[in-house]
Design an enzyme around this catalytic site. Structure first.
Site, PDB file in Angstrom:
ATOM      1  N   ASP A 468      39.411 -19.519  74.630  1.00  0.00           N
ATOM      2  CA  ASP A 468      38.819 -20.494  73.720  1.00  0.00           C
ATOM      3  C   ASP A 468      37.883 -19.828  72.723  1.00  0.00           C
ATOM      4  O   ASP A 468      37.375 -18.726  72.956  1.00  0.00           O
ATOM      5  CB  ASP A 468      38.063 -21.555  74.529  1.00  0.00           C
ATOM      6  CG  ASP A 468      38.054 -22.918  73.837  1.00  0.00           C
ATOM      7  OD1 ASP A 468      38.371 -22.983  72.641  1.00  0.00           O
ATOM      8  OD2 ASP A 468      37.728 -23.912  74.509  1.00  0.00           O
ATOM      9  N   ASP A 538      42.100 -30.724  70.522  1.00  0.00           N
ATOM     10  CA  ASP A 538      41.314 -31.343  71.588  1.00  0.00           C
ATOM     11  C   ASP A 538      41.573 -32.842  71.678  1.00  0.00           C
ATOM     12  O   ASP A 538      41.165 -33.485  72.649  1.00  0.00           O
ATOM     13  CB  ASP A 538      39.820 -31.103  71.350  1.00  0.00           C
ATOM     14  CG  ASP A 538      39.382 -29.709  71.767  1.00  0.00           C
ATOM     15  OD1 ASP A 538      40.172 -29.011  72.436  1.00  0.00           O
ATOM     16  OD2 ASP A 538      38.252 -29.311  71.417  1.00  0.00           O
TER      17      ASP A 538
END
Length: 727
Positions: A468, A538
Site C-alpha cells: 500500500d 477503496d
C-alpha cells in the site's frame, strides 16, 4: 513487417501486421509523416514526403522530438540549460541503428520480448553540435501487435555540465488528423476511472500529476480519437506511460489544425544535472493504434500488458480467491478472530486469507507505527508465523499487508531516524493520515525496508503481499542529495522504489504482490511490471465499481483489476445491494471478499459458496479472455461486458440493471467477438433453461434479456460453442 529505410529520401517505415509509422529526416530534423493503418512497402510514397521548412520555419514542421527557441513556438519535447545559463539547443540527425528484439531500460520497468523475432528496434541519433548534447530516440515496433514503444536517452557528450529542464518520452505531431477528441481517465479517491471525452480545439488540453504518484485524479494514459470513434468503429491512438510518478500529457492544437501530443515525466519542479559523460533515460510510452475503435485498442493493451509487461510465475497463473479482514475488523482483531474468518472461508472454498493493516508495532489506529515492521504480540501472542500456520491448517494460503514507503512520526523508526523522511531542513513537515514519506532516494532507507520485510518473508509462510501507499509526496527534498540535485528528488524516489521492488520480487518469486495506493492512486503500467495486479479502488460499492472497473479496462486488463465483495450497507456510500449483484461485479476481476464471513447467515453462505465455485470455473476466461465492453455505465441505467476466449469457442457475458423502470421495453443485448459461423449453447445464472443461438444472431439481433423488476439486478450467461455436426 519490420523497419524499412529509404536512404535517398531519409524515410523510415515501421510496420506491424496492421499498422505503419513513417518518419522522415527533413533538413536534419526527424519529421512525423504518418501513423495509422498498414501501408505496403512497395507502394508509392514520394507524395507523402515533407519538404524542408521555408517561411514558416519549424513552427509548421510535424516533428518527432521538437525543441524550443529555434522557431517552433509549440510545446517542446525537451529543454536543456547550458553552463552559461542559455537554453538554446538544436538537435540534428546523425545516424541510425536497427536491432532485432527490444533492449531493456536499465532501472526502469518496460515491456519486453521473449523472442527477438517479436519486434524490431530503431535508434535515431541526434546531436546539438554546440553543447554536445546527444539524444537517441528509441522506437520498438512489434510484428504482430499494433504497438510502438518509444523512449529517449539523453547524454552529455560535451565538456561542461548541462541541466535538463524537460525530458519527455515521446512527441507526435498529427498534422493530417484534424478535429480529434481526447479520452482520458479522471476522478478522485474512491471514484477512479471516470472516462472523460472532450473535443480538441485550438489551444492546449493537458492532464498531469504533481503528486509524486500517478494519482487517483488522472491516470498516465490518453487516447486521441476521431469524433465518430466508438467501441467498435473509428480510429484511436493510445498513449500509456510506463511510469509511477508525476507525469504530464498534453494535446496542443495549432492555428492550422495540427495536433501535437507529448507525454512523459512531469516537467514541473523537475531538473536533472548531466555532467560530462552522464545519461538520462526517460520512461517509455506504449503507443497503440486501432482502426476498429476503442475496444480493439483496449484489447491490444490488455494482451501486451498481461503477457509482455507483467512477469514472474503469477503472470499466467490463475489468481487465488481471497478474503481480506480489513472491512471485517479494521484494527480491532486478535489471532483467534483471524483464524475464525479463515476457517469459515475454507468451508466456502476460498483459497487465501489476507491480514491487512494493524498487525505491527503498536498499530491500534492509523496514527502510529509505520516503519516499525515487527509483529504486535499483544494481538498476535504467537506472532505472524503462528497465525499463518493455523490458517494453513485450515487449508488457506496466508497473505499480509504492508505500507513500506511511509513512516509515522509516532514510531520507533522516526524517533531513531527523523532525517529518513522526505523533507526540507527548517520547513514544516506536512503530515497526511498522520504519516510522512520515507526518502527512497536513499540507499540506507531502502536497505532498511528490504531487510525488515525480507526477514518476515523468510520466517513466515507468506504467499501474497498487498503493498500500500497512502499519500502523495510533499516537501520533496532529500538530505542525501546536494543542492544542485534537489530537483531530481521526485524522479529519484521512483527509481529507488523500482530498485527495491526489483530486489523483493526477484528475491521472493513465490509471493504474489498486489499494488495499492489508497486504491487506484498508483494504478499504472510501471507498477504492473513488478506486481501483476492492483487494488482498483477503496470504494467497494458494486454500483460505483461498475464505472470504476469499466473505465479502468480502457487500458488495463481484467487480470490486473482487484475486485472484492464487501458488506452492506456499503462502508463508502451506504448503499445496500444484493449479494448476488456484488458478486457478479467482483467476479469481473481478481475476485475476493472484504467482510466478516462469520457474520453471514446460512443462506448467505450458500450464495458465497456458489459464487466461489462459479468463479473457479470462470476465472481463466476472465483473466485471459478478450474483453468486449457492451454497455457503458457512464451512459445509461445498465451496463454489460463480456469475455471471449482466443479461439472464440467460449464466452462469458455479464449484464447489470442498476435501477428498475416501470413497464420496460423488450430488451436484447448485442454481443461481440464471437464467431458468426458457430452455434453456442447458452447457460444462464437466473434460469435453468439452456438455449442455442448462432454467433451471427447473438451479434446482430442480440441475446434476449429477462430482468426482474427490482433494483440492482444482475445476471451472467456462459456460452460454449457446440461441436460441428458429423456428416
Amino acid at each position: 513487417m519490420g523497419i524499412m529505410v529509404q536512404e535517398h529520401t531519409g524515410l523510415f517505415h515501421l510496420t506491424s501486421s496492421g499498422m505503419s509509422y513513417l518518419i522522415q529526416i527533413v533538413d536534419g530534423y526527424p519529421a512525423h509523416v504518418y501513423w495509422g493503418g498498414r501501408l505496403k512497402h512497395r507502394q508509392r510514397m514520394d507524395d507523402l514526403l515533407i519538404h524542408a521548412p521555408e517561411r514558416a520555419g519549424l513552427d509548421r514542421l510535424p516533428q518527432e522530438y521538437p525543441q524550443y527557441g529555434s522557431g517552433d513556438f509549440r510545446n517542446p519535447a525537451y529543454q536543456a540549460e547550458l553552463a552559461d545559463g542559455t537554453r538554446i539547443t538544436e538537435l540534428k540527425y546523425e545516424g541510425y541503428r536497427i536491432t532485432k528484439g527490444k533492449p531493456p531500460l536499465i532501472g526502469l520497468p518496460a515491456v519486453y520480448t521473449e523472442d527477438d523475432a517479436e519486434a524490431d528496434t530503431l535508434e535515431l541519433t541526434l546531436k546539438d553540435a554546440y553543447s554536445g548534447l546527444q539524444v537517441t530516440l528509441l522506437y520498438t515496433i512489434f510484428a504482430e501487435r499494433n504497438v510502438i514503444v518509444r523512449s529517449v536517452r539523453l547524454r552529455n557528450d560535451g565538456e561542461k555540465n548541462l541541466r535538463l529542464r524537460r525530458a519527455l518520452s515521446a512527441n507526435v505531431d498529427l498534422s493530417a488528423k484534424p478535429d480529434l477528441d481526447i479520452i482520458y481517465l479522471s476522478g478522485a479517491w474512491a471514484r477512479e476511472g471516470n472516462m472523460t471525452r472532450r473535443s480538441l480545439r485550438q489551444g492546449e488540453t493537458r492532464i498531469d500529476s504533481k503528486r509524486g504518484m500517478s494519482s487517483h485524479q488522472l491516470n498516465p494514459f490518453a487516447a486521441l480519437v476521431t469524433p465518430e470513434t466508438t467501441e467498435s468503429h473509428g480510429e484511436a491512438f493510445g498513449f500509456s506511460l510506463v511510469y509511477s510518478g508525476g507525469f504530464e500529457a498534453g494535446a496542443e492544437v495549432d492555428a492550422f489544425g495540427s495536433t501535437r501530443f507529448n507525454i512523459g515525466v512531469n516537467s514541473f519542479d523537475f531538473a536533472w544535472l548531466l555532467s560530462p559523460g552522464e545519461s538520462f533515460q526517460t520512461p517509455e510510452v506504449v503507443m497503440v493504434y486501432s482502426g476498429q475503435g476503442l475496444g480493439d485498442m483496449s484489447r491490444t493493451y490488455h494482451k501486451l500488458y498481461r503477457t509482455r509487461l507483467c512477469r514472474g510465475q503469477y503472470r499466467d497463473a490463475e489468481r487465488p480467491i481471497l478474503v481480506n479482514n480489513w472491512e471485517a475488523t479494521y484494527f480491532n482483531f486478535n489471532a483467534d478472530k483471524l483464524v475464525d474468518i479463515a476457517e469459515e472461508g475454507a468451508k466456502l472454498g476460498i483459497e487465501l486469507f489476507v491480514l491487512d493493516d494493524g498487525w505491527f508495532g503498536k498499530r491500534d489506529a492509523d496514527n502510529s507505527s509505520l516503519g516499525d515492521w515487527y509483529e504486535d504480540r499483544r494481538k498476535l501472542p504467537g506472532g505472524l508465523a503462528d497465525v499463518a500456520e493455523r490458517i494453513h491448517e485450515k487449508g488457506l494460503q496466508f497473505g499480509l499487508w504492508f505500507e513500506p514507503e511511509m513512516i509515522s512520526p509516532d514510531s520507533e523508526l522516526y524517533r531513531k531516524h527523523p532525517d529518513w523522511c522526505l523533507h526540507v531542513p527548517g520547513r514544516r513537515r506536512s503530515e497526511a493520515r498522520w504519516q510522512l514519506v520515507l526518502d527512497y532516494t536513499r540507499k540506507d532507507v531502502r536497505d532498511y525496508i528490504y531487510e525488515s520485510i525480507s526477514s518476515i518473508f523468510k520466517n513466515v509462510p507468506i504467499s501474497y503481499v498487498k503493498w500500500d501507499m497512502n499519500r502523495g509526496l510533499t516537501e520533496i527534498g532529500s538530505e542525501a542529495l546536494p543542492p544542485e540535485r534537489q530537483s531530481e528528488t521526485a524522479h529519484r524516489y521512483i527509481l529507488g522504489l523500482y530498485e527495491l521492488l526489483e530486489r523483493l520480487t526477484t528475491g521472493f518469486p513465490h509471493i504474489l504482490f498486489e499494488s495499492c495506493a489508497s486504491g487506484g492512486g498508483r494504478f499504472d503500467p510501471g507498477m504492473l511490471y513488478y506486481m501483476p495486479q492492483t487494488w482498483t479502488s477503496d470504494n467497494t460499492d458494486a454500483v460505483e465499481r461498475l464505472k470504476i472497473q469499466y473505465g479502468t479496462s480502457l487500458v488495463y486488463p481484467a487480470s490486473a483489476i482487484g475486485a472484492h465483495v464487501s458488506a452492506v450497507p456499503n462502508h463508502q456510500v451506504g448503499r445496500i445491494t444484493p449479494l448476488e449483484f456484488r458478486g457478479d461485479v467482483a467476479m469481473s476481476g481478481n475476485f475476493g471478499y472484504e467482510l466478516d464471513l462469520t457474520a453471514f447467515t446460512d443462506a448467505e453462505k450458500e450464495i458465497v459458496k456458489r459464487q466461489v465455485q462459479t468463479y473457479k470455473e470462470f476465472r481463466g476466461l476472465v483473466q485471459k479472455g478478450d474483453l468486449y465492453r457492451l454497455k457503458s455505465p457512464f451512459e445509461g441505467n445498465d451496463s454489460a461486458w463480456m469475455f471471449v476466449s482466443e479461439d472464440k469457442r467460449e464466452a462469458l457475458v455479464y449484464y447489470f440493471q442498476i435501477i428498475a423502470v416501470p413497464n420496460p421495453p423488450r430488451r436484447a443485448l448485442r454481443l461481440d467477438g464471437l464467431d458468426p459461423e458457430l452455434e453456442y449453447d447458452v447457460r444462464q445464472s437466473k434460469n435453468e433453461e439452456r438455449l442455442v443461438y448462432g454467433g451471427d444472431r447473438l451479434m446482430q439481433l442480440g441475446l434476449p434479456l429477462h430482468c426482474k423488476q427490482k433494483d440492482y439486478e444482475s445476471q451472467w450467461f456462459k456460452l460454449q460453442a457446440l461441436r460441428p455436426s458429423q456428416p
